[in-house]
Design an enzyme around this catalytic site. Structure first.
Site, mmCIF file in Angstrom:
data_model
loop_
_atom_site.group_PDB
_atom_site.id
_atom_site.type_symbol
_atom_site.label_atom_id
_atom_site.label_comp_id
_atom_site.label_asym_id
_atom_site.label_seq_id
_atom_site.Cartn_x
_atom_site.Cartn_y
_atom_site.Cartn_z
ATOM 1 C CE LYS A 130 -2.268 2.008 3.985
ATOM 2 N NZ LYS A 130 -1.544 3.193 4.107
ATOM 3 C CG ASN A 131 2.280 2.799 3.605
ATOM 4 O OD1 ASN A 131 1.108 3.128 3.386
ATOM 5 N ND2 ASN A 131 2.740 2.576 4.822
ATOM 6 C CB CYS B 258 -4.920 6.272 10.321
ATOM 7 S SG CYS B 258 -5.416 4.745 9.529
ATOM 8 N NE ARG C 292 -0.153 10.066 10.157
ATOM 9 C CZ ARG C 292 -0.583 9.029 9.441
ATOM 10 N NH1 ARG C 292 -1.855 8.753 9.381
ATOM 11 N NH2 ARG C 292 0.267 8.285 8.779
ATOM 12 C CG ASP D 121 2.070 1.189 9.523
ATOM 13 O OD1 ASP D 121 1.564 2.041 10.274
ATOM 14 O OD2 ASP D 121 2.399 1.445 8.345
ATOM 15 N NE ARG E 87 -7.675 4.601 4.829
ATOM 16 C CZ ARG E 87 -6.860 5.050 5.770
ATOM 17 N NH1 ARG E 87 -7.279 5.178 6.994
ATOM 18 N NH2 ARG E 87 -5.622 5.383 5.486
HETATM 19 C C1 UD1 Z 1 4.038 6.609 6.773
HETATM 20 C C2 UD1 Z 1 3.114 5.469 6.450
HETATM 21 C C3 UD1 Z 1 2.428 4.949 7.707
HETATM 22 C C4 UD1 Z 1 3.476 4.604 8.757
HETATM 23 C C5 UD1 Z 1 4.439 5.753 8.976
HETATM 24 C C6 UD1 Z 1 5.586 5.408 9.909
HETATM 25 C C7 UD1 Z 1 2.412 6.022 4.206
HETATM 26 C C8 UD1 Z 1 1.315 6.430 3.293
HETATM 27 N N1 UD1 Z 1 2.132 5.940 5.511
HETATM 28 O O1 UD1 Z 1 3.239 7.655 7.301
HETATM 29 O O2 UD1 Z 1 1.685 3.797 7.359
HETATM 30 O O3 UD1 Z 1 2.837 4.315 9.984
HETATM 31 O O4 UD1 Z 1 5.013 6.170 7.728
HETATM 32 O O5 UD1 Z 1 6.276 4.292 9.449
HETATM 33 O O6 UD1 Z 1 3.494 5.724 3.755
HETATM 34 N N2 UD1 Z 1 6.392 14.002 11.726
HETATM 35 C C9 UD1 Z 1 6.671 15.286 12.096
HETATM 36 N N3 UD1 Z 1 6.749 16.249 11.121
HETATM 37 C C10 UD1 Z 1 6.580 15.976 9.807
HETATM 38 C C11 UD1 Z 1 6.298 14.646 9.428
HETATM 39 C C12 UD1 Z 1 6.223 13.672 10.399
HETATM 40 O O7 UD1 Z 1 6.826 15.557 13.279
HETATM 41 O O8 UD1 Z 1 6.669 16.897 8.977
HETATM 42 C C13 UD1 Z 1 6.283 12.956 12.758
HETATM 43 C C14 UD1 Z 1 4.871 12.360 12.834
HETATM 44 O O9 UD1 Z 1 4.044 13.135 13.651
HETATM 45 C C15 UD1 Z 1 5.136 11.005 13.426
HETATM 46 C C16 UD1 Z 1 6.507 10.641 12.856
HETATM 47 O O10 UD1 Z 1 7.074 11.844 12.371
HETATM 48 O O11 UD1 Z 1 5.235 11.097 14.828
HETATM 49 C C17 UD1 Z 1 6.467 9.618 11.736
HETATM 50 O O12 UD1 Z 1 5.682 10.095 10.680
HETATM 51 P P1 UD1 Z 1 5.998 9.767 9.161
HETATM 52 O O13 UD1 Z 1 7.174 8.862 9.072
HETATM 53 O O14 UD1 Z 1 6.038 11.048 8.425
HETATM 54 O O15 UD1 Z 1 4.693 8.959 8.743
HETATM 55 P P2 UD1 Z 1 3.849 9.130 7.432
HETATM 56 O O16 UD1 Z 1 4.721 9.390 6.273
HETATM 57 O O17 UD1 Z 1 2.696 10.017 7.703
#
Ligand code: UD1
Length: 416
Positions: free
Chosen positions: A23-24, A119, A124, A307, A399
């Site tokens: 998915k990701n 989710c 986020r 995850d 999803r």
């Molecule tokens: C992606 C995955 C999700 C997975 C996650 C962590 C997709 C579509 N989703 O989500 O399934 O659970 O990686 O492996 O690929 N953060 C910040 N600032 C930012 C961005 C992130 O503080 O600008 C923090 C978030 O709040 C969170 C952490 O970083 O605590 C990890 O988030 P991130 O790795 O960005 O997850 P996603 O890319 O949203």
């Protein structure tokens, strides 16, 4: 009704299950395809709700996207510009819509991206994505729920991520791949999906080195030429079926996986007493006589994936002893706890930790999927529980899990 799953527990699962595309990885590759010239064909794309929403967003932006008879997905951007705004009604449905920030900036130097949904697993933020965009020369405004990003001329730059965010790393890779000069991402995410994105962009003529390490170097190229590309298998779907074998005391061959991507999950599963054997077809998982407790800390890859945390909690709820789970990535990933308690689990929360006191059995109940992985964990608990479980808001599960009902049925589960 499609939104409810009913499971009669207590059947050990036996047989083979074929794992779908990730998915990701699929979501980010779909977004990245708008940067190519010509027709991109993606194979092994999972037919799940999140992917269908991404396809709808593409169509709304003026990009042709359609499924072929062989189940591949074609994506053909127009020769001129695409709409720079992602529609709110669609974008709010999934977090991954934020990946159009990088793809649109990379393609045509302008993006208006709705602050994303997805989710509800914690705040986020997008600060790291925006830090990257600004470093590469974009001006950013946030107004009325939208991010406005514009750049007259992007230029290569160095970006240090305070946390190895998956989404920020992917967005910056897309922003940089066609931007003149050298861009460097420090403390980059190392997830297999990042490597898949780099391989995909490189197949189109991109020059990205170091993906899979914490230092990614991107040398901008003027053009990306569309290609045909096969998406990696979904390690989280695989991990979920591995736990399904373990929690029901069954034996399942999980096919179409990349075993190295699953090492963090396999290591923990073995600690709980399951046997995992690598075969030519995939990973053969046998549930043990007893489920042993194990402590888990979620971390960026190659740590234990957030995850898989909820699914592991379901398993540990049935362990002979007490386990401690520490969630270090998303603060709201414990919404599952109240639902598991309705099935008889004994779990106490202390800040970012959950103390899971194993119990000999769970019982069926009416529960609600609060997010995608919590929903998967409820399915697992229901498979092991005595009696019938009704899972409401199962749409969260669809999803991310392709054909979950058919796949579980083929393993002997009683699910409808
Ligand atoms: C992606 C995955 C999700 C997975 C996650 C962590 C997709 C579509 N989703 O989500 O399934 O659970 O990686 O492996 O690929 N953060 C910040 N600032 C930012 C961005 C992130 O503080 O600008 C923090 C978030 O709040 C969170 C952490 O970083 O605590 C990890 O988030 P991130 O790795 O960005 O997850 P996603 O890319 O949203």
């Amino acid at each position: 009704m499609k939104d409810i799953l009913v499971i009669e527990g207590g059947q050990p699962l036996y047989g083979n299950v074929h794992i779908s595309g990730a998915k990701n990885a699929g979501l980010v590759l779909i977004a990245a395809s708008i940067m190519a010239e010509g027709e991109t064909i993606l194979d092994n794309v999972p037919r799940i709700c999140d992917v269908e929403v991404m396809v709808q967003i593409l169509n709304e932006m003026g990009v042709k996207a359609f499924w072929n008879e062989d189940d591949s997905l074609s994506i053909i951007p127009p020769a001129t510009t695409v709409k720079t705004q992602t529609p709110y009604e669609l974008a709010k449905k999934l977090r991954a819509s934020n990946l159009f920030l990088g793809a649109l900036l990379g393609r045509q130097g302008e993006a208006i991206v709705s602050l994303p949904g997805g989710c509800d697993i914690g705040s986020r933020p997008m600060d790291l994505h925006l830090k990257g965009a600004q470093a590469l020369g974009a001006d950013i405004d946030i107004e009325h729920g939208y991010i406005y990003a514009r750049a007259l001329q992007m230029h290569g730059s160095r970006v240090y991520l305070d946390f190895p965010s998956v989404g920020a790393t992917e967005n910056i890779m897309m922003m940089a791949v066609k931007t003149p000069g050298l861009s460097i991402i420090e403390n980059a995410a190392k997830e297999p999906e990042i490597v898949d994105l780099a391989n995909f962009l490189n197949s189109m003529g991109g020059k990205i080195r170091g993906a899979g390490t914490d230092l990614i170097k991107i040398e901008g190229v003027p053009v990306l030429n569309a290609c045909r590309y096969t998406i990696i298998p979904d390690r989280i779907e695989a991990g979920t079926y591995m736990i399904a074998a373990a929690i029901t005391g069954g034996e399942v061959l999980v096919e179409n996986v990349i075993p190295t991507h699953l090492h963090p999950i396999v290591a923990k599963l073995q600690e709980t007493g399951a046997t995992v054997q690598e075969t030519e077809q995939g990973l053969l998982v046998k549930g043990g006589q007893r489920i042993l407790p194990a402590d888990i800390k979620t971390l960026p890859y190659p740590g234990f994936p957030t995850d898989m945390q909820s699914q592991m909690m379901a398993l540990l709820s049935l362990a002979e002893g007490t386990s401690v789970i520490v969630e270090n990535v998303f603060e709201n990933r414990f919404q599952i706890v109240d639902e598991l308690k309705r099935m008889g689990a004994k779990i106490k929360l202390e800040g970012h930790s959950a103390i899971v006191e194993g119990t000999p059995s769970l019982y069926g109940a009416r529960v609600k999927a609060t997010d995608l992985r919590a929903g998967a964990a409820l399915v697992l608990s229901a498979l092991a529980a005595r009696g019938e479980t009704t899972i409401e808001e199962a749409i969260h599960i669809f999803r991310g899990y392709e054909d979950i009902e058919t796949k579980l049925k083929s393993l002997g589960a009683k699910i409808k």
